[in-house]
Design a protein around this motif. Structure first.
Motif, PDB file in Angstrom:
ATOM      1  N   LEU A 199       0.831  -1.205   0.000  1.00  0.00           N
ATOM      2  CA  LEU A 199       0.000   0.000   0.000  1.00  0.00           C
ATOM      3  C   LEU A 199       0.867   1.258   0.000  1.00  0.00           C
ATOM      4  CD1 LEU A 199      -2.887  -1.010   2.438  1.00  0.00           C
ATOM      5  CD2 LEU A 199      -2.837  -1.112  -0.061  1.00  0.00           C
ATOM      6  N   TYR A 200       1.956   1.233   0.741  1.00  0.00           N
ATOM      7  CA  TYR A 200       2.884   2.365   0.782  1.00  0.00           C
ATOM      8  C   TYR A 200       3.465   2.612  -0.613  1.00  0.00           C
ATOM      9  CZ  TYR A 200       6.802   5.284   2.303  1.00  0.00           C
ATOM     10  OH  TYR A 200       7.689   6.322   2.462  1.00  0.00           O
ATOM     11  N   ALA A 201       3.902   1.545  -1.278  1.00  0.00           N
ATOM     12  CA  ALA A 201       4.470   1.678  -2.622  1.00  0.00           C
ATOM     13  C   ALA A 201       3.430   2.211  -3.600  1.00  0.00           C
ATOM     14  CB  ALA A 201       5.009   0.333  -3.100  1.00  0.00           C
ATOM     15  N   TRP A 202       2.177   1.775  -3.461  1.00  0.00           N
ATOM     16  CA  TRP A 202       1.107   2.229  -4.347  1.00  0.00           C
ATOM     17  C   TRP A 202       0.861   3.723  -4.150  1.00  0.00           C
ATOM     18  CZ3 TRP A 202      -3.758   4.382  -3.878  1.00  0.00           C
ATOM     19  CH2 TRP A 202      -4.547   4.360  -5.029  1.00  0.00           C
ATOM     20  N   VAL A 203       0.735   4.152  -2.903  1.00  0.00           N
ATOM     21  CA  VAL A 203       0.513   5.574  -2.604  1.00  0.00           C
ATOM     22  C   VAL A 203       1.666   6.410  -3.151  1.00  0.00           C
ATOM     23  CG1 VAL A 203       0.427   7.272  -0.716  1.00  0.00           C
ATOM     24  CG2 VAL A 203      -0.975   5.208  -0.596  1.00  0.00           C
ATOM     25  N   LYS A 204       2.883   5.937  -2.925  1.00  0.00           N
ATOM     26  CA  LYS A 204       4.078   6.678  -3.366  1.00  0.00           C
ATOM     27  C   LYS A 204       4.175   6.733  -4.887  1.00  0.00           C
ATOM     28  CE  LYS A 204       9.040   6.918  -2.678  1.00  0.00           C
ATOM     29  NZ  LYS A 204      10.200   6.340  -2.004  1.00  0.00           N
ATOM     30  N   SER A 205       3.963   5.608  -5.553  1.00  0.00           N
ATOM     31  CA  SER A 205       4.152   5.572  -7.003  1.00  0.00           C
ATOM     32  C   SER A 205       3.121   6.416  -7.753  1.00  0.00           C
ATOM     33  CB  SER A 205       4.114   4.132  -7.515  1.00  0.00           C
ATOM     34  OG  SER A 205       2.816   3.590  -7.383  1.00  0.00           O
ATOM     35  N   LEU A 206       1.913   6.501  -7.231  1.00  0.00           N
ATOM     36  CA  LEU A 206       0.869   7.285  -7.895  1.00  0.00           C
ATOM     37  C   LEU A 206       0.724   8.689  -7.322  1.00  0.00           C
ATOM     38  CD1 LEU A 206      -1.926   4.633  -8.389  1.00  0.00           C
ATOM     39  CD2 LEU A 206      -0.294   5.469 -10.054  1.00  0.00           C
ATOM     40  N   ASN A 207       1.492   8.972  -6.274  1.00  0.00           N
ATOM     41  CA  ASN A 207       1.350  10.255  -5.584  1.00  0.00           C
ATOM     42  C   ASN A 207      -0.126  10.484  -5.239  1.00  0.00           C
ATOM     43  OD1 ASN A 207       2.370  12.550  -4.390  1.00  0.00           O
ATOM     44  ND2 ASN A 207       2.132  13.780  -6.228  1.00  0.00           N
ATOM     45  N   TRP A 208      -0.741   9.428  -4.687  1.00  0.00           N
ATOM     46  CA  TRP A 208      -2.177   9.407  -4.405  1.00  0.00           C
ATOM     47  C   TRP A 208      -2.557  10.410  -3.320  1.00  0.00           C
ATOM     48  CZ3 TRP A 208      -5.066   7.596  -0.058  1.00  0.00           C
ATOM     49  CH2 TRP A 208      -6.433   7.455  -0.295  1.00  0.00           C
ATOM     50  N   GLU A 209      -3.616  11.114  -3.566  1.00  0.00           N
ATOM     51  CA  GLU A 209      -4.171  12.035  -2.579  1.00  0.00           C
ATOM     52  C   GLU A 209      -5.543  11.516  -2.156  1.00  0.00           C
ATOM     53  OE1 GLU A 209      -2.785  14.648  -1.070  1.00  0.00           O
ATOM     54  OE2 GLU A 209      -0.952  14.279  -2.202  1.00  0.00           O
ATOM     55  N   PRO A 210      -5.758  11.372  -0.862  1.00  0.00           N
ATOM     56  CA  PRO A 210      -7.040  10.840  -0.396  1.00  0.00           C
ATOM     57  C   PRO A 210      -8.166  11.854  -0.574  1.00  0.00           C
ATOM     58  CG  PRO A 210      -5.693  11.488   1.461  1.00  0.00           C
ATOM     59  CD  PRO A 210      -4.848  11.658   0.227  1.00  0.00           C
ATOM     60  N   PRO A 211      -9.390  11.341  -0.730  1.00  0.00           N
ATOM     61  CA  PRO A 211     -10.525  12.257  -0.784  1.00  0.00           C
ATOM     62  C   PRO A 211     -10.795  12.815   0.619  1.00  0.00           C
ATOM     63  CG  PRO A 211     -11.314  10.009  -0.706  1.00  0.00           C
ATOM     64  CD  PRO A 211      -9.799   9.948  -0.826  1.00  0.00           C
ATOM     65  N   LEU A 212     -11.553  13.880   0.677  1.00  0.00           N
ATOM     66  CA  LEU A 212     -12.013  14.357   1.982  1.00  0.00           C
ATOM     67  C   LEU A 212     -12.865  13.260   2.596  1.00  0.00           C
ATOM     68  CD1 LEU A 212     -13.117  18.010   1.170  1.00  0.00           C
ATOM     69  CD2 LEU A 212     -11.074  17.281   2.409  1.00  0.00           C
ATOM     70  N   MET A 213     -12.697  13.046   3.883  1.00  0.00           N
ATOM     71  CA  MET A 213     -13.468  12.009   4.572  1.00  0.00           C
ATOM     72  C   MET A 213     -14.032  12.568   5.862  1.00  0.00           C
ATOM     73  SD  MET A 213     -11.333   8.503   3.997  1.00  0.00           S
ATOM     74  CE  MET A 213      -9.635   9.045   3.817  1.00  0.00           C
ATOM     75  N   LYS A 214     -15.139  11.991   6.264  1.00  0.00           N
ATOM     76  CA  LYS A 214     -15.730  12.384   7.543  1.00  0.00           C
ATOM     77  C   LYS A 214     -16.529  11.211   8.099  1.00  0.00           C
ATOM     78  CE  LYS A 214     -20.163  14.245   5.923  1.00  0.00           C
ATOM     79  NZ  LYS A 214     -21.064  15.392   5.945  1.00  0.00           N
ATOM     80  N   ILE A 215     -16.802  11.302   9.395  1.00  0.00           N
ATOM     81  CA  ILE A 215     -17.702  10.368  10.048  1.00  0.00           C
ATOM     82  C   ILE A 215     -19.017  11.125  10.238  1.00  0.00           C
ATOM     83  CG2 ILE A 215     -18.145   8.962  12.104  1.00  0.00           C
ATOM     84  CD1 ILE A 215     -15.716   7.973  10.586  1.00  0.00           C
ATOM     85  N   GLY A 216     -20.099  10.573   9.692  1.00  0.00           N
ATOM     86  CA  GLY A 216     -21.395  11.234   9.780  1.00  0.00           C
ATOM     87  C   GLY A 216     -22.023  11.063  11.151  1.00  0.00           C
ATOM     88  N   ILE A 261      -8.766  -0.169  -6.197  1.00  0.00           N
ATOM     89  CA  ILE A 261      -8.497  -1.548  -5.803  1.00  0.00           C
ATOM     90  C   ILE A 261      -7.870  -2.330  -6.952  1.00  0.00           C
ATOM     91  CG2 ILE A 261      -9.576  -3.709  -5.043  1.00  0.00           C
ATOM     92  CD1 ILE A 261     -11.564  -1.915  -3.454  1.00  0.00           C
ATOM     93  N   ASP A 262      -8.348  -2.104  -8.169  1.00  0.00           N
ATOM     94  CA  ASP A 262      -7.783  -2.806  -9.328  1.00  0.00           C
ATOM     95  C   ASP A 262      -6.303  -2.497  -9.505  1.00  0.00           C
ATOM     96  OD1 ASP A 262     -10.234  -3.938  -9.822  1.00  0.00           O
ATOM     97  OD2 ASP A 262     -10.765  -2.543 -11.426  1.00  0.00           O
ATOM     98  N   SER A 263      -5.920  -1.232  -9.352  1.00  0.00           N
ATOM     99  CA  SER A 263      -4.508  -0.886  -9.558  1.00  0.00           C
ATOM    100  C   SER A 263      -3.628  -1.407  -8.429  1.00  0.00           C
ATOM    101  CB  SER A 263      -4.335   0.626  -9.739  1.00  0.00           C
ATOM    102  OG  SER A 263      -4.691   1.319  -8.579  1.00  0.00           O
ATOM    103  N   ILE A 264      -4.172  -1.512  -7.221  1.00  0.00           N
ATOM    104  CA  ILE A 264      -3.403  -2.096  -6.120  1.00  0.00           C
ATOM    105  C   ILE A 264      -3.202  -3.587  -6.380  1.00  0.00           C
ATOM    106  CG2 ILE A 264      -3.437  -2.692  -3.658  1.00  0.00           C
ATOM    107  CD1 ILE A 264      -4.894  -0.006  -3.214  1.00  0.00           C
ATOM    108  N   LYS A 265      -4.231  -4.266  -6.858  1.00  0.00           N
ATOM    109  CA  LYS A 265      -4.108  -5.702  -7.158  1.00  0.00           C
ATOM    110  C   LYS A 265      -3.075  -5.947  -8.248  1.00  0.00           C
ATOM    111  CE  LYS A 265      -8.714  -7.148  -5.764  1.00  0.00           C
ATOM    112  NZ  LYS A 265     -10.035  -7.606  -6.216  1.00  0.00           N
ATOM    113  N   LYS A 266      -2.953  -5.036  -9.190  1.00  0.00           N
ATOM    114  CA  LYS A 266      -1.960  -5.183 -10.252  1.00  0.00           C
ATOM    115  C   LYS A 266      -0.551  -5.050  -9.704  1.00  0.00           C
ATOM    116  CE  LYS A 266      -4.909  -3.581 -13.967  1.00  0.00           C
ATOM    117  NZ  LYS A 266      -5.239  -2.473 -14.856  1.00  0.00           N
TER     118      LYS A 266
END
Length: 100
Positions: free
Chosen positions: A45-62, A91-96
């Motif tokens: 997961l760390y490698a995936w986040v790093k390689s894509l420079n992934w930015e998380p969406p805004l999240m909240k608990i309702g 999820i598909d790109s992480i599985k790859k």
């Protein structure tokens, strides 16, 4: 490991729910400087986040205690389960990257 990227791994896991609670604790210990132990799943997961420079969406608990993600394109908050359905590429790109 970069602490900012590890935080993003936790945010990613809030969406895909791949880490065990023990792995989530390992990341928290790592962030606090109390441990440097990781697992293969954390590393992937760390490698995936790093390689894509992934930015998380805004999240909240309702108020209903459910997790929500914000989609800026639709300008709507979605329950995490629905957000996963409209963003299957995550999820598909992480599985790859690594066969689970």
């Amino acid at each position: 490991m970069n602490k900012e990227l590890l935080m993003k791994v936790l945010q990613l896991d809030s969406i895909i729910e791949k880490l065990t609670w023990q792995e989530r604790m390992m990341i928290h210990f790592f962030l606090q400087g109390k441990s440097e132990i990781t697992t293969r799943t954390i590393d992937v997961l760390y490698a995936w986040v790093k390689s894509l420079n992934w930015e998380p969406p805004l999240m909240k608990i309702g108020q209903d205690r459910l997790k929500y993600c914000y989609d800026p394109n639709l300008e709507l908050w979605f329950p995490v389960e629905e957000y996963r359905d409209i963003t299957p590429d995550i999820i598909d790109s992480i599985k790859k990257l690594e066969q689970w």
